[in-house]
Enzyme design. Structure first.
Site, short mmCIF file in Angstrom:
data_model
loop_
_atom_site.label_atom_id
_atom_site.label_comp_id
_atom_site.label_asym_id
_atom_site.label_seq_id
_atom_site.Cartn_x
_atom_site.Cartn_y
_atom_site.Cartn_z
CG ASN A 36 -14.80 10.53 -12.34
OD1 ASN A 36 -13.73 10.53 -11.72
ND2 ASN A 36 -15.36 9.40 -12.74
CE LYS A 84 -17.04 5.58 -13.37
NZ LYS A 84 -16.38 4.98 -14.49
CB SER A 124 -26.08 0.36 -13.95
OG SER A 124 -25.20 -0.60 -13.41
CE1 TYR A 148 -24.27 4.52 -10.54
CE2 TYR A 148 -24.04 2.14 -10.39
CZ TYR A 148 -24.06 3.30 -11.15
OH TYR A 148 -23.89 3.23 -12.51
CE LYS A 152 -26.52 5.29 -13.27
NZ LYS A 152 -26.48 6.35 -14.28
CE1 TYR A 176 -25.15 2.13 -21.25
CE2 TYR A 176 -23.57 3.06 -19.71
CZ TYR A 176 -24.47 3.22 -20.73
OH TYR A 176 -24.67 4.47 -21.25
CG PHE A 177 -24.55 -6.79 -18.04
CD1 PHE A 177 -25.71 -6.23 -18.62
CD2 PHE A 177 -24.71 -7.78 -17.10
CE1 PHE A 177 -26.98 -6.67 -18.24
CE2 PHE A 177 -25.98 -8.24 -16.73
CZ PHE A 177 -27.11 -7.68 -17.30
CG ASN A 178 -19.20 -5.78 -15.06
OD1 ASN A 178 -20.36 -6.21 -15.02
ND2 ASN A 178 -18.49 -5.60 -13.97
CG ASN A 197 -14.08 2.18 -6.65
OD1 ASN A 197 -13.55 2.19 -5.54
ND2 ASN A 197 -14.59 3.26 -7.22
NE ARG A 292 -16.49 -5.38 -4.81
CZ ARG A 292 -16.21 -4.87 -6.00
NH1 ARG A 292 -15.27 -3.93 -6.12
NH2 ARG A 292 -16.84 -5.28 -7.08
CG ASP A 295 -18.65 -8.11 -5.21
OD1 ASP A 295 -19.09 -7.02 -5.60
OD2 ASP A 295 -17.44 -8.41 -5.24
P1 NAD Z 1 -17.41 8.65 -15.90
O1 NAD Z 1 -17.32 9.12 -14.50
O2 NAD Z 1 -16.17 8.37 -16.65
O3 NAD Z 1 -18.26 9.71 -16.76
C1 NAD Z 1 -19.29 10.49 -16.18
C2 NAD Z 1 -19.11 11.91 -16.69
O4 NAD Z 1 -20.12 12.73 -16.08
C3 NAD Z 1 -17.74 12.51 -16.31
O5 NAD Z 1 -17.20 13.16 -17.44
C4 NAD Z 1 -18.08 13.51 -15.21
O6 NAD Z 1 -17.19 14.60 -15.17
C5 NAD Z 1 -19.49 13.91 -15.60
N1 NAD Z 1 -20.29 14.39 -14.47
C6 NAD Z 1 -20.42 13.84 -13.24
N2 NAD Z 1 -21.26 14.57 -12.50
C7 NAD Z 1 -21.67 15.60 -13.26
C8 NAD Z 1 -22.55 16.69 -13.05
N3 NAD Z 1 -23.18 16.88 -11.87
N4 NAD Z 1 -22.75 17.57 -14.05
C9 NAD Z 1 -22.12 17.41 -15.26
N5 NAD Z 1 -21.28 16.40 -15.51
C10 NAD Z 1 -21.07 15.49 -14.53
O7 NAD Z 1 -18.39 7.37 -15.92
P2 NAD Z 1 -18.66 6.34 -17.08
O8 NAD Z 1 -18.05 5.06 -16.70
O9 NAD Z 1 -18.40 6.93 -18.38
O10 NAD Z 1 -20.24 6.17 -16.88
C11 NAD Z 1 -21.17 6.92 -17.63
C12 NAD Z 1 -22.57 6.56 -17.15
O11 NAD Z 1 -22.76 5.17 -17.30
C13 NAD Z 1 -22.84 6.88 -15.69
O12 NAD Z 1 -24.16 7.37 -15.58
C14 NAD Z 1 -22.70 5.55 -15.02
O13 NAD Z 1 -23.49 5.48 -13.84
C15 NAD Z 1 -23.21 4.61 -16.07
N6 NAD Z 1 -22.67 3.25 -15.96
C16 NAD Z 1 -21.33 3.07 -15.90
C17 NAD Z 1 -20.81 1.78 -15.77
C18 NAD Z 1 -19.34 1.54 -15.64
O14 NAD Z 1 -18.96 0.49 -15.11
N7 NAD Z 1 -18.47 2.42 -16.11
C19 NAD Z 1 -21.69 0.69 -15.73
C20 NAD Z 1 -23.05 0.92 -15.81
C21 NAD Z 1 -23.54 2.20 -15.93
C1 WQD Z 2 -15.88 -7.35 -11.09
C2 WQD Z 2 -15.43 -8.63 -10.39
C3 WQD Z 2 -15.29 -8.38 -8.02
C4 WQD Z 2 -11.99 -5.50 -8.03
C5 WQD Z 2 -19.43 -2.52 -10.70
C6 WQD Z 2 -20.63 -1.83 -10.17
C7 WQD Z 2 -21.70 -1.81 -11.21
C8 WQD Z 2 -21.20 -1.28 -12.55
C9 WQD Z 2 -19.92 -1.90 -12.97
C10 WQD Z 2 -21.75 1.04 -12.77
C11 WQD Z 2 -16.21 -8.91 -9.11
C12 WQD Z 2 -13.94 -8.65 -8.60
C13 WQD Z 2 -12.99 -6.39 -8.40
C14 WQD Z 2 -10.84 -6.02 -7.37
C15 WQD Z 2 -11.76 -8.23 -7.53
N1 WQD Z 2 -20.94 0.13 -12.51
N2 WQD Z 2 -12.88 -7.72 -8.15
N3 WQD Z 2 -10.76 -7.35 -7.13
O1 WQD Z 2 -18.85 -5.12 -9.06
O2 WQD Z 2 -19.47 -6.27 -11.21
O3 WQD Z 2 -19.78 -3.85 -11.01
O4 WQD Z 2 -18.99 -1.87 -11.89
O5 WQD Z 2 -22.94 0.90 -13.00
O6 WQD Z 2 -22.71 -1.03 -10.68
O7 WQD Z 2 -21.11 -2.50 -9.03
O8 WQD Z 2 -17.53 -4.71 -11.19
O9 WQD Z 2 -15.14 -4.47 -11.74
O10 WQD Z 2 -15.91 -3.92 -9.40
O11 WQD Z 2 -15.89 -6.28 -10.16
O12 WQD Z 2 -11.66 -9.42 -7.29
O13 WQD Z 2 -9.94 -5.26 -6.98
O14 WQD Z 2 -14.08 -8.47 -9.98
O15 WQD Z 2 -15.46 -9.02 -6.78
O16 WQD Z 2 -16.36 -10.30 -9.02
P1 WQD Z 2 -18.94 -5.08 -10.52
P2 WQD Z 2 -16.04 -4.76 -10.60
#
Ligand code: NAD
Ligand code: WQD
Length: 337
Positions: A36, A84, A124, A148, A152, A176-178, A197, A292, A295
């Site tokens: 990814n 994720k 998360s 998911y 976590k 992490y939050f958003n 998404n 959605r 949510d």
């Molecule tokens: P991302 O997808 O951009 O980064 C994840 C990385 O892991 C990518 O480079 C992908 O290629 C690599 N990867 C996936 N599966 C793998 C595997 N089996 N082996 C080796 N590498 C693999 O995601 P991100 O947004 O940078 O998120 C990083 C971490 O933070 C994740 O664990 C995610 O669940 C967590 N997180 C993300 C968010 C968010 O909203 N972005 C929020 C809370 C927690």
């Molecule tokens: C934010 C707000 C939606 C898209 C998700 C994962 C969470 C974490 C972060 C990894 C909400 C609204 C969204 C759209 C919209 N990831 N929305 N139209 O749902 O808080 O969190 O990402 O750990 O696990 O669930 O983030 O950015 O999807 O949504 O109205 O096209 O925006 O309903 O209120 P969310 P989001």
């Protein structure tokens, strides 16, 4: 200076954290499957910092790949790699349990064998599910409402069990939050494959003209303007939170931390739309549609514990999130492709 392994270091959060860690003087090894992400992200990190990264291309679930990465003489691991997407986790739960759980187990086994017992884990806020109250402290119930989030919560539990099983483990689970925004250079940022998404990348693709309009999921939530409220955290603040957590772990004896990384400020979907329009100077047309499923109305961190234990808090607000996210989007309309 420490030698650090970043699993998933080429991803959105990993690449930004790599910049901050290199600039703090640490040496990096990245293990990534690039499932990814793109190797170009790491090349750009190297260009930003002027320092090279040792890259191991491989899957976290492959013990040989993890062993190869740890063989670089690693002092601590920051474990980002995983899947994720909430919706995909509902469709493919076994894939999520495999990558997120099995991958973490393989990593922990290899770390124990290599004598490396210091780990920062990407958890998360999704582990809180639909929270009973906001702001959410770490002591709030862990009640994830999708596969998911359950992976976590399970990894957090696995880490706690491992840390309790023998002395010497230093572990931080960061909830992490958003995470949003990008490096202020516009050189690295979030590069989702296909239709995003999440709100921020969707909004920026509307602003740049790649998508006609945003669908706002629900305008009848019990929030000030009826749209969902979230705690958006600039990815550079998040990256600095990892640096702070690592430095605390590397300075302590046995340690187990579970910390929210958020700003403590909530913003509605419509507020994000307005802020993005202002930062970009472009219109972001939207349509109000149904909620959605799954949510929450509002999720906002109580970030007090991270401030107390890490001396860390966010420094950038929604305006910087939009400004830096827009700079990245404009300079890279097709991401790293
Ligand atoms: P991302 O997808 O951009 O980064 C994840 C990385 O892991 C990518 O480079 C992908 O290629 C690599 N990867 C996936 N599966 C793998 C595997 N089996 N082996 C080796 N590498 C693999 O995601 P991100 O947004 O940078 O998120 C990083 C971490 O933070 C994740 O664990 C995610 O669940 C967590 N997180 C993300 C968010 C968010 O909203 N972005 C929020 C809370 C927690
Ligand atoms: C934010 C707000 C939606 C898209 C998700 C994962 C969470 C974490 C972060 C990894 C909400 C609204 C969204 C759209 C919209 N990831 N929305 N139209 O749902 O808080 O969190 O990402 O750990 O696990 O669930 O983030 O950015 O999807 O949504 O109205 O096209 O925006 O309903 O209120 P969310 P989001």
């Amino acid at each position: 200076m420490a030698r650090l392994l970043l699993t998933g270091g080429a991803g959105f959060i990993g690449s930004h954290t790599a910049v901050v860690l290199q600039q703090a003087g640490h040496q990096l090894v990245v293990l990534d499957s690039f499932s990814n992400s793109s190797p170009e992200a790491l090349r750009r990190v190297e260009a930003l910092t002027g320092q090279s990264i040792d890259v191991v291309t491989g899957d976290l679930r492959d013990p040989n790949a993890v062993e190869r990465a740890l063989a670089h003489g690693v002092d601590a691991v920051v474990h980002f790699a995983g899947l994720k997407a909430v919706g995909e986790s509902v469709e493919k739960p076994l894939l999520y349990w495999d990558v997120n759980l099995t991958g973490s187990r393989v990593l922990l086994e290899a770390m124990a064998a290599a004598g490396c017992r210091t780990l920062v884990f990407s958890s998360s806020a999704t582990v809180y599910g639909i929270p009973d109250h906001v702001p959410i402290p770490e002591a709030a119930p862990v009640q994830p409402n999708n596969p998911y989030g359950r992976t976590k919560a399970a990894v957090e539990q696995m880490l706690a069990d491992v840390a309790a099983s023998e002395p010497g483990w230093r572990v931080a689970s960061l909830r992490y939050f958003n995470p949003v925004g990008a490096h202020p250079s516009g050189q690295i940022g979030e590069d989702p494959l296909g239709i995003p998404n999440n709100l921020f990348p969707f909004v920026s693709q509307v602003a740049v003209g790649q998508r006609p309009h945003l669908k706002v999921f629900g305008s009848d939530w019990p929030t000030p303007d009826g749209t969902g409220v979230r705690d958006y955290i600039h990815v550079m603040d998040l990256a600095e939170g990892h640096r702070a957590a690592l430095e605390v772990l590397l300075d302590s004896a046995d340690q187990q931390l579970t910390l929210n990384l958020g700003s403590g400020q909530g913003h509605s979907v419509l507020k994000v739309v307005q802020a993005f329009e202002k930062a970009s100077g472009r219109p972001v047309p939207y349509e109000l549609v149904a909620r959605r499923p799954g949510d929450a109305a509002s999720t906002v961190a109580d970030p007090a514990l991270a401030k107390e234990l890490l001396g860390w808090s966010t420094r950038r607000g929604l305006e910087e999130c939009c400004r830096d996210g827009w700079a990245w989007q404009q300079a890279n309309p097709s991401g790293y492709r």
